[in-house]
Design a protein around this motif. Structure first.
Motif, PDB file in Angstrom:
ATOM      1  N   SER A 170     -16.165  20.890  -4.288  1.00  0.00           N
ATOM      2  CA  SER A 170     -16.515  19.959  -3.214  1.00  0.00           C
ATOM      3  C   SER A 170     -16.280  18.516  -3.632  1.00  0.00           C
ATOM      4  O   SER A 170     -15.777  17.699  -2.847  1.00  0.00           O
ATOM      5  N   TYR A 191     -22.524  11.694  -2.651  1.00  0.00           N
ATOM      6  CA  TYR A 191     -22.811  13.122  -2.698  1.00  0.00           C
ATOM      7  C   TYR A 191     -22.985  13.614  -4.127  1.00  0.00           C
ATOM      8  O   TYR A 191     -23.965  14.298  -4.445  1.00  0.00           O
ATOM      9  N   GLU A 208     -25.832  26.435   0.671  1.00  0.00           N
ATOM     10  CA  GLU A 208     -25.147  25.311   1.306  1.00  0.00           C
ATOM     11  C   GLU A 208     -24.012  24.806   0.424  1.00  0.00           C
ATOM     12  O   GLU A 208     -23.061  24.189   0.924  1.00  0.00           O
ATOM     13  N   VAL A 211     -21.097  26.563   1.755  1.00  0.00           N
ATOM     14  CA  VAL A 211     -20.831  26.078   3.108  1.00  0.00           C
ATOM     15  C   VAL A 211     -20.123  24.734   3.056  1.00  0.00           C
ATOM     16  O   VAL A 211     -19.116  24.506   3.742  1.00  0.00           O
ATOM     17  N   ILE A 212     -20.636  23.824   2.243  1.00  0.00           N
ATOM     18  CA  ILE A 212     -20.038  22.491   2.110  1.00  0.00           C
ATOM     19  C   ILE A 212     -18.601  22.597   1.600  1.00  0.00           C
ATOM     20  O   ILE A 212     -17.695  21.934   2.119  1.00  0.00           O
ATOM     21  N   PRO A 244     -22.373  26.512  10.524  1.00  0.00           N
ATOM     22  CA  PRO A 244     -21.099  25.893  10.940  1.00  0.00           C
ATOM     23  C   PRO A 244     -20.604  26.324  12.317  1.00  0.00           C
ATOM     24  O   PRO A 244     -19.651  25.726  12.825  1.00  0.00           O
ATOM     25  N   THR A 375     -25.795  19.258   3.476  1.00  0.00           N
ATOM     26  CA  THR A 375     -24.520  19.275   4.210  1.00  0.00           C
ATOM     27  C   THR A 375     -24.276  17.947   4.910  1.00  0.00           C
ATOM     28  O   THR A 375     -23.156  17.416   4.897  1.00  0.00           O
TER      29      THR A 375
END
Length: 444
Positions: A170, A191, A208, A211-212, A244, A375
């Motif tokens: 990420s 972040y 998460e 997900v991120i 999402p 997120t």
């Protein structure tokens, strides 16, 4: 030693000590200790951000990764969700669907399942609820069980390694997207060094992180006009957590009809393919039951819902969550659709639009746990709005409700949290600090 380097050293040491305390020497009922440690971490985070002009960015990225690795051998102390992950994974490793029965029923049955016993059951926070985790999360649980069916510590370390790798991915994607959008590269630190992100993802092992990663991949590939690959990544993000799904309306005015068909169809096909291995009636019944409970029973750190609940008590005399939860869900969906149709989508960066959609969802939700905010922190990196950073400080106050006897929500702190948050959002909106960009700049 230069003054700037000395200051950085001090705040670096504060960060290391803070994460060691929260990771290895605290429990969530030790309110004074964890809040003091977190406030110290957040102070160091802000100070480090302001001093980042004089030190190479790579140093801070290595520091961010190092702070995550510092937690590698810790056991989550602020969340017990990991034990449900392990429970589900061990069921899958034994060929049993985690959606097929409640943990309490499985434990009371005569069937012997490797790794499923009273000691693990006692660690679960929801033994009377069906699991709610989608297939890609279940895949990680299953892999953790294959690594070790009798060691909780081994499973924790395995999951943490995957989450840290996702976090590194990420951070790399954020730097690439910042370059695409011609935004300051140091924004990645918003972040990468955020204490809530580090504690809740690499520390408390919330998914998460995945997900991120896949949302960022979705945006990155979308910007490259690789819509079918973007749709696959979008489906993968949903395969880890269902949240999402709320971003789907954002494409209504952002793409041509043909491109919409491509991205929506690939997303849908990906989701279907991911659910097929687990598909049976038990999946439908278990997941439906969990989602119904989520909207009609669970409540934590809410804003609009708590206000509406109070009005409900005035008029009805009881908690109207059974009616209010689903109604707020419908209002959330309609609000995001209206935002997608009325806002200037082509002049707003996709992650910024996602940020606003997620904010709508969170403000109308009945349950807002601290890790839900990670997120929106990631998405805020691509805007001039910093309310998510402030929220990542305020929401940690919810841990003040834990004690040795259980949890009593500190409503006064919740009220302060949302008054300060909404006031700051209003301030930022008034000052029009949004990052807008035309398509020619995005796809340059």
């Amino acid at each position: 030693m230069q003054k700037s380097n000395f200051t950085l050293l001090i705040f670096g040491l504060i960060s290391i000590i803070g994460y060691i305390i929260l990771g290895y020497f605290s429990t969530r009922d030790q309110t004074v200790l964890i809040l003091t440690a977190y406030l110290s971490l957040f102070t160091a985070y802000i100070a480090t951000w302001h001093s980042s002009k004089t030190t190479p960015l790579k140093f801070y990225i290595y520091l961010a990764i190092g702070l995550r690795l510092l937690l590698l051998f810790s056991t989550p102390s602020l969340s017990d969700d990991i034990y449900r992950f392990i429970w589900d994974g061990r069921l899958l490793a034994s060929g049993i669907s985690p959606f097929s029965a409640l943990p309490i029923d499985i434990l009371s049955s005569s069937k012997q399942i490797t790794g499923i016993d009273q000691s693990l059951f006692d660690l679960l926070n929801s033994p009377v609820y069906f699991t709610v985790y989608p297939p890609l999360s279940q895949l990680v649980f299953w892999l953790a069980a294959l690594i070790s069916s009798d060691s909780i510590t081994a499973s924790i370390i395995f999951v943490r390694v995957l989450i840290i790798l996702a976090e590194v991915g990420s951070i790399i994607l954020i730097t690439k997207l910042l370059k695409q959008y011609q935004l300051p590269s140091k924004n990645v630190l918003i972040y990468a060094l955020n204490p809530l992100v580090i504690i809740e993802l690499s520390g408390n092992l919330h998914f998460e992180a995945f997900v991120i990663l896949f949302i960022l991949l979705t945006v990155y590939l979308f910007n490259k006009n690789k819509h079918w690959l973007s749709g696959i990544c979008w489906g993968a993000a949903i395969g880890f957590k269902l949240i999402p799904l709320i971003f789907l309306p954002l494409m209504l005015r952002r793409l041509s009809f043909k491109s919409q068909i491509i991205i929506y169809s690939t997303t849908s096909i990906t989701i279907i393919l991911l659910f097929i291995p687990l598909y049976d009636q038990a999946l439908i019944d278990g997941l439906s039951s969990s989602l119904t409970l989520y909207f009609q029973k669970f409540e934590f750190n809410a804003s609009v819902y708590y206000l509406a609940r109070t009005v409900g008590y005035w008029f009805k005399g009881y908690n109207i969550i059974a009616q209010l939860g689903p109604s707020l869900g419908i209002i959330t969906f309609c609000s995001i659709v209206v935002y997608s149709l009325l806002s200037k989508q082509k002049k707003t960066l996709l992650p910024t639009a996602m940020m606003w959609a997620l904010l709508i969802y969170l403000l109308l939700a009945t349950t807002v746990h601290p890790w839900y905010i990670t997120t929106i922190v990631a998405l805020s990196v691509f805007s001039n709005y910093r309310f998510a950073t402030l929220w990542s400080l305020l929401i940690f106050l919810t841990y003040a409700g834990y004690s040795l006897t259980g949890y009593q929500e500190p409503l006064a702190l919740v009220i302060i949290e949302y008054i300060v948050l909404t006031g700051f959002i209003g301030y930022e909106l008034y000052n029009n600090n949004n990052v807008s960009t035309d398509q020619s700049r995005i796809y340059k």
